[in-house]
Design a protein around this motif. Structure first.
Motif, PDB file in Angstrom:
ATOM      1  N   GLU A   1      -4.015   7.161   8.150  1.00 24.45           N
ATOM      2  CA  GLU A   1      -3.476   8.272   7.368  1.00 24.45           C
ATOM      3  C   GLU A   1      -3.220   7.850   5.929  1.00 24.45           C
ATOM      4  O   GLU A   1      -3.456   8.630   4.997  1.00 24.45           O
ATOM      5  CB  GLU A   1      -2.176   8.759   8.010  1.00 24.45           C
ATOM      6  N   LEU A   2      -2.739   6.634   5.738  1.00 22.51           N
ATOM      7  CA  LEU A   2      -2.487   6.142   4.387  1.00 22.51           C
ATOM      8  C   LEU A   2      -3.784   6.126   3.581  1.00 22.51           C
ATOM      9  O   LEU A   2      -3.815   6.591   2.435  1.00 22.51           O
ATOM     10  CB  LEU A   2      -1.865   4.750   4.447  1.00 22.51           C
ATOM     11  N   VAL A   3      -4.838   5.602   4.168  1.00 22.94           N
ATOM     12  CA  VAL A   3      -6.133   5.558   3.476  1.00 22.94           C
ATOM     13  C   VAL A   3      -6.634   6.969   3.204  1.00 22.94           C
ATOM     14  O   VAL A   3      -7.147   7.272   2.109  1.00 22.94           O
ATOM     15  CB  VAL A   3      -7.163   4.766   4.296  1.00 22.94           C
ATOM     16  N   GLN A   4      -6.469   7.874   4.173  1.00 20.91           N
ATOM     17  CA  GLN A   4      -6.898   9.256   3.989  1.00 20.91           C
ATOM     18  C   GLN A   4      -6.141   9.919   2.843  1.00 20.91           C
ATOM     19  O   GLN A   4      -6.744  10.587   1.991  1.00 20.91           O
ATOM     20  CB  GLN A   4      -6.678  10.053   5.278  1.00 20.91           C
ATOM     21  N   HIS A   5      -4.821   9.739   2.822  1.00 25.52           N
ATOM     22  CA  HIS A   5      -4.022  10.305   1.727  1.00 25.52           C
ATOM     23  C   HIS A   5      -4.440   9.710   0.387  1.00 25.52           C
ATOM     24  O   HIS A   5      -4.469  10.413  -0.637  1.00 25.52           O
ATOM     25  CB  HIS A   5      -2.538  10.041   1.959  1.00 25.52           C
ATOM     26  N   TRP A   6      -4.732   8.429   0.366  1.00 22.20           N
ATOM     27  CA  TRP A   6      -5.173   7.779  -0.877  1.00 22.20           C
ATOM     28  C   TRP A   6      -6.432   8.457  -1.398  1.00 22.20           C
ATOM     29  O   TRP A   6      -6.514   8.812  -2.584  1.00 22.20           O
ATOM     30  CB  TRP A   6      -5.413   6.290  -0.635  1.00 22.20           C
ATOM     31  N   ARG A   7      -7.412   8.641  -0.527  1.00 25.74           N
ATOM     32  CA  ARG A   7      -8.681   9.240  -0.962  1.00 25.74           C
ATOM     33  C   ARG A   7      -8.488  10.700  -1.382  1.00 25.74           C
ATOM     34  O   ARG A   7      -9.150  11.181  -2.306  1.00 25.74           O
ATOM     35  CB  ARG A   7      -9.709   9.150   0.165  1.00 25.74           C
ATOM     36  N   GLU A   8      -7.589  11.427  -0.724  1.00 29.34           N
ATOM     37  CA  GLU A   8      -7.372  12.833  -1.052  1.00 29.34           C
ATOM     38  C   GLU A   8      -6.587  13.011  -2.347  1.00 29.34           C
ATOM     39  O   GLU A   8      -6.849  13.946  -3.118  1.00 29.34           O
ATOM     40  CB  GLU A   8      -6.610  13.519   0.096  1.00 29.34           C
ATOM     41  N   LEU A   9      -5.620  12.120  -2.589  1.00 30.74           N
ATOM     42  CA  LEU A   9      -4.703  12.321  -3.707  1.00 30.74           C
ATOM     43  C   LEU A   9      -5.120  11.651  -5.012  1.00 30.74           C
ATOM     44  O   LEU A   9      -4.691  12.091  -6.077  1.00 30.74           O
ATOM     45  CB  LEU A   9      -3.302  11.827  -3.323  1.00 30.74           C
ATOM     46  N   THR A  10      -5.918  10.593  -4.945  1.00 33.86           N
ATOM     47  CA  THR A  10      -6.250   9.902  -6.198  1.00 33.86           C
ATOM     48  C   THR A  10      -7.031  10.787  -7.184  1.00 33.86           C
ATOM     49  O   THR A  10      -6.752  10.698  -8.392  1.00 33.86           O
ATOM     50  CB  THR A  10      -7.001   8.583  -5.938  1.00 33.86           C
ATOM     51  N   PRO A  11      -7.943  11.648  -6.744  1.00 34.72           N
ATOM     52  CA  PRO A  11      -8.562  12.541  -7.744  1.00 34.72           C
ATOM     53  C   PRO A  11      -7.533  13.457  -8.401  1.00 34.72           C
ATOM     54  O   PRO A  11      -7.615  13.739  -9.603  1.00 34.72           O
ATOM     55  CB  PRO A  11      -9.587  13.336  -6.924  1.00 34.72           C
ATOM     56  N   LYS A  12      -6.547  13.925  -7.630  1.00 39.31           N
ATOM     57  CA  LYS A  12      -5.491  14.760  -8.193  1.00 39.31           C
ATOM     58  C   LYS A  12      -4.631  13.968  -9.172  1.00 39.31           C
ATOM     59  O   LYS A  12      -4.193  14.495 -10.204  1.00 39.31           O
ATOM     60  CB  LYS A  12      -4.615  15.322  -7.078  1.00 39.31           C
TER      61      LYS A  12
ATOM     62  N   ALA B   1       0.824  -1.206   0.000  1.00 42.67           N
ATOM     63  CA  ALA B   1       0.000   0.000   0.000  1.00 42.67           C
ATOM     64  C   ALA B   1       0.864   1.264   0.000  1.00 42.67           C
ATOM     65  O   ALA B   1       0.510   2.267  -0.627  1.00 42.67           O
ATOM     66  CB  ALA B   1      -0.932  -0.008   1.204  1.00 42.67           C
ATOM     67  N   GLY B   2       2.006   1.215   0.681  1.00 38.23           N
ATOM     68  CA  GLY B   2       2.912   2.359   0.680  1.00 38.23           C
ATOM     69  C   GLY B   2       3.459   2.642  -0.706  1.00 38.23           C
ATOM     70  O   GLY B   2       3.580   3.807  -1.119  1.00 38.23           O
ATOM     71  N   HIS B   3       3.807   1.579  -1.427  1.00 39.23           N
ATOM     72  CA  HIS B   3       4.250   1.754  -2.817  1.00 39.23           C
ATOM     73  C   HIS B   3       3.119   2.297  -3.685  1.00 39.23           C
ATOM     74  O   HIS B   3       3.327   3.224  -4.492  1.00 39.23           O
ATOM     75  CB  HIS B   3       4.739   0.422  -3.374  1.00 39.23           C
ATOM     76  N   MET B   4       1.923   1.744  -3.540  1.00 44.11           N
ATOM     77  CA  MET B   4       0.793   2.198  -4.337  1.00 44.11           C
ATOM     78  C   MET B   4       0.532   3.685  -4.119  1.00 44.11           C
ATOM     79  O   MET B   4       0.296   4.439  -5.071  1.00 44.11           O
ATOM     80  CB  MET B   4      -0.446   1.372  -3.990  1.00 44.11           C
ATOM     81  N   LEU B   5       0.575   4.105  -2.848  1.00 44.72           N
ATOM     82  CA  LEU B   5       0.386   5.525  -2.549  1.00 44.72           C
ATOM     83  C   LEU B   5       1.506   6.344  -3.166  1.00 44.72           C
ATOM     84  O   LEU B   5       1.267   7.450  -3.670  1.00 44.72           O
ATOM     85  CB  LEU B   5       0.335   5.739  -1.034  1.00 44.72           C
TER      86      LEU B   5
ATOM     87  N   GLN C   1       9.442   4.610  -2.286  1.00 43.76           N
ATOM     88  CA  GLN C   1       8.047   4.887  -1.939  1.00 43.76           C
ATOM     89  C   GLN C   1       7.628   4.166  -0.658  1.00 43.76           C
ATOM     90  O   GLN C   1       6.942   4.743   0.189  1.00 43.76           O
ATOM     91  CB  GLN C   1       7.153   4.472  -3.112  1.00 43.76           C
ATOM     92  N   VAL C   2       8.051   2.923  -0.515  1.00 45.20           N
ATOM     93  CA  VAL C   2       7.728   2.172   0.701  1.00 45.20           C
ATOM     94  C   VAL C   2       8.337   2.863   1.921  1.00 45.20           C
ATOM     95  O   VAL C   2       7.678   3.051   2.948  1.00 45.20           O
ATOM     96  CB  VAL C   2       8.222   0.718   0.585  1.00 45.20           C
ATOM     97  N   ARG C   3       9.603   3.260   1.810  1.00 44.62           N
ATOM     98  CA  ARG C   3      10.284   3.914   2.944  1.00 44.62           C
ATOM     99  C   ARG C   3       9.619   5.236   3.302  1.00 44.62           C
ATOM    100  O   ARG C   3       9.381   5.524   4.486  1.00 44.62           O
ATOM    101  CB  ARG C   3      11.756   4.170   2.610  1.00 44.62           C
ATOM    102  N   ARG C   4       9.331   6.046   2.299  1.00 40.24           N
ATOM    103  CA  ARG C   4       8.804   7.383   2.575  1.00 40.24           C
ATOM    104  C   ARG C   4       7.402   7.356   3.175  1.00 40.24           C
ATOM    105  O   ARG C   4       7.027   8.288   3.901  1.00 40.24           O
ATOM    106  CB  ARG C   4       8.818   8.214   1.288  1.00 40.24           C
ATOM    107  N   ASN C   5       6.646   6.336   2.896  1.00 36.98           N
ATOM    108  CA  ASN C   5       5.284   6.263   3.426  1.00 36.98           C
ATOM    109  C   ASN C   5       5.161   5.340   4.638  1.00 36.98           C
ATOM    110  O   ASN C   5       4.063   5.153   5.158  1.00 36.98           O
ATOM    111  CB  ASN C   5       4.324   5.807   2.317  1.00 36.98           C
TER     112      ASN C   5
END
Length: 253
Positions: free
Chosen positions: A111-122, A57-61, A100-104
């Motif tokens: 927070e990961l799920v929240q960032h996913w929902r906020e950033l995917t439209p962008k 999930a960290g890589h995906m984000l 990406q894995v390290r940074r996330n």
């Protein structure tokens, strides 16, 4: 002996409007999957060597961050390419995903799920707004597929590979925790149809393919006969699982 000309950089097969609809839908499916994970499921090992569900999930984000912010794009790419050059590696993708894995890693799962929902439209907007001139240009670095280096266009990366990456990692997470990915013909089936056509073009041999399940279908009328589950077909082409004959033809995800 005449040297064989290098093939042209790979272009996307599906048109942009459909590619962006599939990207948006895949991001939404991944959001629902990640949001529904139980605390203990985040630590489950996946088919990606050394990665847990949380690492995946960290890589995906990280890939979403790349397409939602120009500074993220430039920063991640330059760092990973510099690390690859230092290591004398032929490609930088492994360095990029590890970064990406390290940074996330410091994010909580919420927070990961929240960032996913906020950033995917962008990220979808970022992918949709790329100009046609850039989409037709060749990436500065060759990519390694099936042990061979090949060239891609920006359009193939942004319209095809970034969505396939999410799709395959969604399958990885579902497999790791024993969850049915619930494939649908109107989404997964369209992704798989594109994968089948690319696979057929890569191996160039006659074939008869029957893929079972809601996202399956039938292709070809001659040659090697293959019957298996549609999602398993994708896993094998990606290097996850045993693959012989035409199934040994690698397709990037």
């Amino acid at each position: 002996m005449t040297a064989q000309a290098a093939p042209p950089p790979r272009l996307p097969r599906i048109e942009r409007a459909l590619a962006m609809r599939l990207a948006e839908a895949e991001y939404a499916r991944c959001a629902d999957l990640l949001a529904g994970l139980e605390p203990q499921q985040w630590s489950a090992p996946t088919a990606n060597t050394g990665w847990t569900v949380r690492d995946t999930a960290g890589h995906m984000l990280g890939m979403v961050q790349v397409m939602s912010s120009l500074p993220q794009l430039l920063g991640q790419m330059s760092t990973s390419m510099r690390q690859a050059r230092k290591a004398k590696a032929p490609v930088s993708i492994d360095f990029l995903t590890a970064l990406q894995v390290r940074r996330n890693a410091g994010l909580t799962t919420a927070e990961l799920v929240q960032h996913w929902r906020e950033l995917t439209p962008k990220a979808v907007r970022g992918r949709r707004r790329l100009p046609g001139l850039l989409l037709r240009r060749t990436l500065p670095e060759a990519q390694l597929v099936g042990g061979r280096l090949e060239r891609w266009t920006f359009g193939y990366l942004t319209d095809i590979i970034l969505t396939r990456d999410c799709f395959m990692h969604r399958l990885d997470i579902c497999a790791a925790i024993g969850l049915d990915p619930q494939p649908a013909a109107e989404h997964d089936g369209l992704l798989i149809d594109d994968i089948v056509h690319e696979w057929a073009g890569r191996h160039g041999h006659p074939y008869t393919l029957e893929l079972t399940g809601p996202a399956g279908g039938a292709w070809g009328t001659d040659g090697e006969r293959i019957t298996l589950d549609a999602l398993d077909f994708c896993r094998r082409l990606s290097g996850r699982g045993e693959a012989t004959g035409l199934l040994a033809t690698a397709v990037p995800f």
